[in-house]
Design an enzyme around this catalytic site. Structure first.
Site, PDB file in Angstrom:
ATOM      1  N   CYS A  20      17.313  59.573 -41.895  1.00  0.00           N
ATOM      2  CA  CYS A  20      18.008  59.357 -40.622  1.00  0.00           C
ATOM      3  C   CYS A  20      18.733  60.632 -40.208  1.00  0.00           C
ATOM      4  CB  CYS A  20      19.000  58.207 -40.751  1.00  0.00           C
ATOM      5  SG  CYS A  20      19.914  57.864 -39.234  1.00  0.00           S
ATOM      6  N   CYS A  46      22.061  53.200 -42.049  1.00  0.00           N
ATOM      7  CA  CYS A  46      22.601  53.639 -40.761  1.00  0.00           C
ATOM      8  C   CYS A  46      22.123  52.796 -39.589  1.00  0.00           C
ATOM      9  CB  CYS A  46      22.267  55.110 -40.528  1.00  0.00           C
ATOM     10  SG  CYS A  46      20.531  55.508 -40.675  1.00  0.00           S
TER      11      CYS A  46
END
Length: 355
Positions: free
Chosen positions: A100, A195
């Site tokens: 991410c 996330c």
């Protein structure tokens, strides 16, 4: 100097913005990266990003800073979610947060803004030092909150644009600042887990993509079936919570992917399964391969704990690692992240456990 600040709606990124404003910078714009996956949200029945956006708007209004929402759902799915699903199907333990950061926050976002900004600021707990025109990733002052593990795959180019104001602060100090300036989100709890999931339960995400498949839970020592599970992909080696059986504690010590069997054991017997020697590949060095591997330490998961270790280079993309102590949660798919003192040197993917 033109500055972009990534805001999540949380306290950390908001204080990062405040610290930059306090330095006297005025040419600032904030961004919220939308990576929620609409299909999952409709399936689970949540809209978890609306609360984030409310806080982003409130913080930006407080400081009179403009903000923009950028949609990276497609990029996130292609570059992070597909990887996560494939790792789970293969029985591995994925680390989506590493990608991410590398591929979305400091990958797709950098491509999107191109050369518009001189600096990109986030609320990560880490530090970047510059020496002889090279960029070095250092652990944060707060070793409990340190996020260098998740930033270990950044490139020199990415690091040249980054600034982490919280790297020299303890979390308690961040909270104190938030209260002293009466931030709208001063009492908001820290986000937990992956996330892109936020309030979405990890198992719900897995269930949506991989479904359920009943299988046996077997006690390793006796071979006795003592329970039923809904799919090996819901479990990781070393897992203790979520097994939901009486007479615990139980630990996951092995997975049979072909037969969809989860093997578990009690603590005393389970610890005998601890390992210390394994192979890693897909190696990433932040500043190129070191000239020697002396005095290295590694983390095999996010957290404070580091192991002293010996590294043996087999090829440029294959390293054998021997820990000074055994660990009972080493699993293929995890990332081993290399450290020398407080410097994070890079990392590699665990793919074979030896002994």
């Amino acid at each position: 100097m033109k500055i972009a600040v990534l805001l999540s709606g949380g306290v950390d990124s908001s204080i990062a913005l405040y610290k930059v404003i306090n330095k006297g910078y005025t040419n600032i714009k904030c961004y919220y990266l939308k990576i929620w996956l609409e299909d999952e949200l409709s399936y689970i029945g949540n809209c978890p990003w609306q609360e984030d956006l409310n806080y982003v708007e409130a913080v930006c209004n407080k400081f009179n800073i403009p903000y923009e929402i950028i949609n990276f759902q497609k990029e996130y799915y292609n570059k992070v979610v597909i990887y996560t699903i494939e790792e789970l199907k293969n029985g591995n333990t994925p680390s989506p947060d590493i990608f991410c950061n590398q591929r979305i926050k400091f990958g797709a976002f950098f491509e999107k803004i191109n050369e518009q900004y001189d600096l990109v600021v986030t609320g990560h707990y880490a530090r970047i030092q510059i020496k002889e025109k090279k960029f070095f990733l250092k652990q944060a002052k707060d070793k409990i909150k340190d996020q260098s593990y998740f930033l270990s795959h950044l490139s020199q180019e990415q690091m040249s644009k980054l600034y982490f104001p919280l790297g020299t602060l303890f979390k308690s100090e961040v909270r104190q600042i938030a209260k002293s300036i009466n931030l709208p989100n001063k009492d908001r709890k820290d986000s937990q887990g992956i996330c892109f999931l936020g309030k979405i339960k990890y198992n719900e995400f897995i269930k949506y993509h991989l479904g359920e498949k009943k299988g046996n839970i077997v006690e390793k020592e006796t071979g006795k079936i003592i329970g039923i599970h809904n799919g090996y992909w819901f479990f990781t080696v070393g897992q203790r919570r979520g097994i939901k059986l009486s007479n615990g504690p139980w630990f996951v010590i092995e997975k049979d992917l072909e037969k969809n069997i989860i093997y578990i054991s009690h603590n005393e017997n389970y610890l005998k399964q601890a390992k210390r020697k394994f192979l890693v590949h897909e190696i990433h060095w932040i500043n190129g391969m070191p000239s020697d591997f002396e005095n290295f330490k590694i983390k095999i998961r996010h957290g404070e704990k580091k192991y002293s270790c010996k590294l043996r280079l087999i090829t440029n993309n294959l390293i054998e690692i021997f820990l000074n102590k055994k660990d009972h949660g080493i699993s293929p798919g995890q990332f081993a992240i290399f450290y020398k003192n407080t410097e994070c040197l890079g990392g590699a993917k665990i793919f074979k456990i030896i002994e």
